[in-house]
Motif scaffolding. Structure first.
Motif, short mmCIF file in Angstrom:
data_model
loop_
_atom_site.label_atom_id
_atom_site.label_comp_id
_atom_site.label_asym_id
_atom_site.label_seq_id
_atom_site.Cartn_x
_atom_site.Cartn_y
_atom_site.Cartn_z
N VAL A 5 0.85 -1.19 0.00
CA VAL A 5 0.00 0.00 0.00
C VAL A 5 0.89 1.24 0.00
CG1 VAL A 5 -1.79 1.30 1.21
CG2 VAL A 5 -1.81 -1.21 1.26
N GLU A 6 0.80 2.02 -1.09
CA GLU A 6 1.56 3.25 -1.20
C GLU A 6 0.78 4.42 -0.61
OE1 GLU A 6 2.22 1.09 -5.25
OE2 GLU A 6 0.59 1.45 -3.84
N SER A 7 1.52 5.41 -0.13
CA SER A 7 0.93 6.64 0.37
C SER A 7 1.96 7.76 0.25
CB SER A 7 0.48 6.49 1.83
OG SER A 7 1.59 6.19 2.65
N GLY A 8 1.48 8.98 0.44
CA GLY A 8 2.39 10.12 0.45
C GLY A 8 2.38 10.97 -0.79
N GLY A 9 1.65 10.55 -1.81
CA GLY A 9 1.58 11.35 -3.02
C GLY A 9 0.79 12.63 -2.80
N GLY A 10 0.83 13.51 -3.80
CA GLY A 10 0.09 14.76 -3.70
C GLY A 10 0.52 15.74 -4.74
N LEU A 11 0.10 16.99 -4.54
CA LEU A 11 0.43 18.08 -5.45
C LEU A 11 1.52 18.93 -4.81
CD1 LEU A 11 -0.17 19.88 -7.95
CD2 LEU A 11 -1.94 21.00 -6.56
N VAL A 12 2.56 19.21 -5.57
CA VAL A 12 3.68 19.99 -5.07
C VAL A 12 4.20 20.89 -6.18
CG1 VAL A 12 5.38 18.21 -5.63
CG2 VAL A 12 5.86 19.84 -3.79
N ALA A 14 7.12 22.78 -8.42
CA ALA A 14 8.46 22.44 -8.89
C ALA A 14 9.50 22.93 -7.90
CB ALA A 14 8.70 23.05 -10.27
N GLY A 15 10.50 22.06 -7.64
CA GLY A 15 11.52 22.37 -6.66
C GLY A 15 11.22 21.85 -5.27
N GLY A 16 10.00 21.40 -5.07
CA GLY A 16 9.58 20.91 -3.77
C GLY A 16 9.95 19.46 -3.54
N SER A 17 9.49 18.94 -2.40
CA SER A 17 9.83 17.57 -1.99
C SER A 17 8.58 16.81 -1.55
CB SER A 17 10.82 17.60 -0.83
OG SER A 17 12.03 18.21 -1.19
N LEU A 18 8.65 15.51 -1.71
CA LEU A 18 7.64 14.60 -1.18
C LEU A 18 8.35 13.33 -0.73
CD1 LEU A 18 4.68 14.68 -3.77
CD2 LEU A 18 4.60 15.50 -1.41
N ARG A 19 7.75 12.63 0.24
CA ARG A 19 8.25 11.32 0.62
C ARG A 19 7.12 10.32 0.47
NH1 ARG A 19 10.65 8.88 6.27
NH2 ARG A 19 8.44 8.98 6.88
N LEU A 20 7.35 9.35 -0.38
CA LEU A 20 6.39 8.27 -0.57
C LEU A 20 6.71 7.11 0.37
CD1 LEU A 20 6.16 8.13 -4.48
CD2 LEU A 20 4.94 9.62 -2.87
N SER A 84 13.81 18.25 -5.17
CA SER A 84 13.98 19.01 -6.40
C SER A 84 13.05 18.49 -7.50
CB SER A 84 15.44 18.95 -6.88
OG SER A 84 16.31 19.42 -5.88
N LEU A 85 11.82 18.34 -7.17
CA LEU A 85 10.85 17.76 -8.11
C LEU A 85 10.64 18.65 -9.32
CD1 LEU A 85 8.40 16.28 -5.51
CD2 LEU A 85 9.43 15.00 -7.39
N LYS A 86 10.42 17.99 -10.45
CA LYS A 86 10.21 18.67 -11.72
C LYS A 86 8.84 18.28 -12.27
CE LYS A 86 15.14 18.07 -12.80
NZ LYS A 86 16.11 17.52 -13.78
N PRO A 87 8.27 19.11 -13.13
CA PRO A 87 6.97 18.73 -13.72
C PRO A 87 7.00 17.36 -14.42
CG PRO A 87 7.40 21.03 -14.11
CD PRO A 87 8.64 20.47 -13.49
N THR A 114 0.21 5.68 -6.12
CA THR A 114 -0.12 6.96 -5.53
C THR A 114 0.27 8.06 -6.50
OG1 THR A 114 0.14 8.34 -3.53
CG2 THR A 114 2.11 7.17 -4.29
N GLN A 115 -0.62 9.03 -6.67
CA GLN A 115 -0.43 10.08 -7.67
C GLN A 115 0.50 11.16 -7.14
OE1 GLN A 115 -1.85 10.51 -10.97
NE2 GLN A 115 -0.33 12.16 -11.01
N VAL A 116 1.48 11.53 -7.96
CA VAL A 116 2.35 12.67 -7.69
C VAL A 116 2.19 13.66 -8.83
CG1 VAL A 116 4.73 13.45 -7.49
CG2 VAL A 116 4.01 11.35 -6.35
N THR A 117 1.84 14.88 -8.49
CA THR A 117 1.68 15.93 -9.49
C THR A 117 2.57 17.10 -9.12
OG1 THR A 117 -0.63 15.26 -9.87
CG2 THR A 117 0.05 17.43 -10.67
N VAL A 118 3.43 17.48 -10.07
CA VAL A 118 4.36 18.59 -9.85
C VAL A 118 3.96 19.73 -10.77
CG1 VAL A 118 6.76 19.31 -9.78
CG2 VAL A 118 6.15 16.92 -9.31
#
Length: 120
Positions: A5-12, A14-20, A84-87, A114-118
């Motif tokens: 089970v994945e979690s932690g995705g979201g909208l961020v 550009a240049g931001g961070s996420l931890r899945l 350092s997330l990119k689109p 899990t969806q990640v949107t940059v």
């Protein structure tokens, strides 16, 4: 049988961070090789990173230096720290367990993603 089970995705931005996170339900987590893949709209699922039992890892060139894969065996959880997330990192991210070919879409078990949107 293993459930992931994945979690932690979201909208961020550009240049931001996420931890899945990827929670593994079985007793074999500490010995299972675990990987992360991603799939963008209209594209094939592609390899991101893999962790074998601990400190041995491999990371795709496209994310090298920005993404880090790790695991906590006490929590049966795999992580993907994304900096350092990119689109172009926008995708559904999947974790997999027990690869037959670790860089290919060929794992014994998969999570639901899990969806990640940059945004730019």
């Amino acid at each position: 049988q293993v459930q992931l089970v994945e979690s932690g995705g979201g909208l961020v931005q550009a240049g931001g961070s996420l931890r899945l996170s990827c929670a593994h339900s079985g007793r074999t987590f500490s010995t299972d090789a675990m990987g992360w893949f991603r799939q963008a709209p209209g594209k094939e699922r592609e390899f991101v990173a893999i962790n074998w039992r601990g400190t041995i890892t491999d990371v795709a060139d496209s994310v090298k230096g920005r993404f880090t894969i790790s695991r906590d065996n006490a929590k049966n959880t795999l992580y993907l720290q994304m900096n350092s997330l990119k689109p172009e990192d926008t995708a559904v991210y999947y974790c997999g367990a027990r690869p037959r070919n670790y860089r290919r879409n060929d794992y014994e078990y998969w999570g639901q993603g899990t969806q990640v949107t940059v945004s730019s």
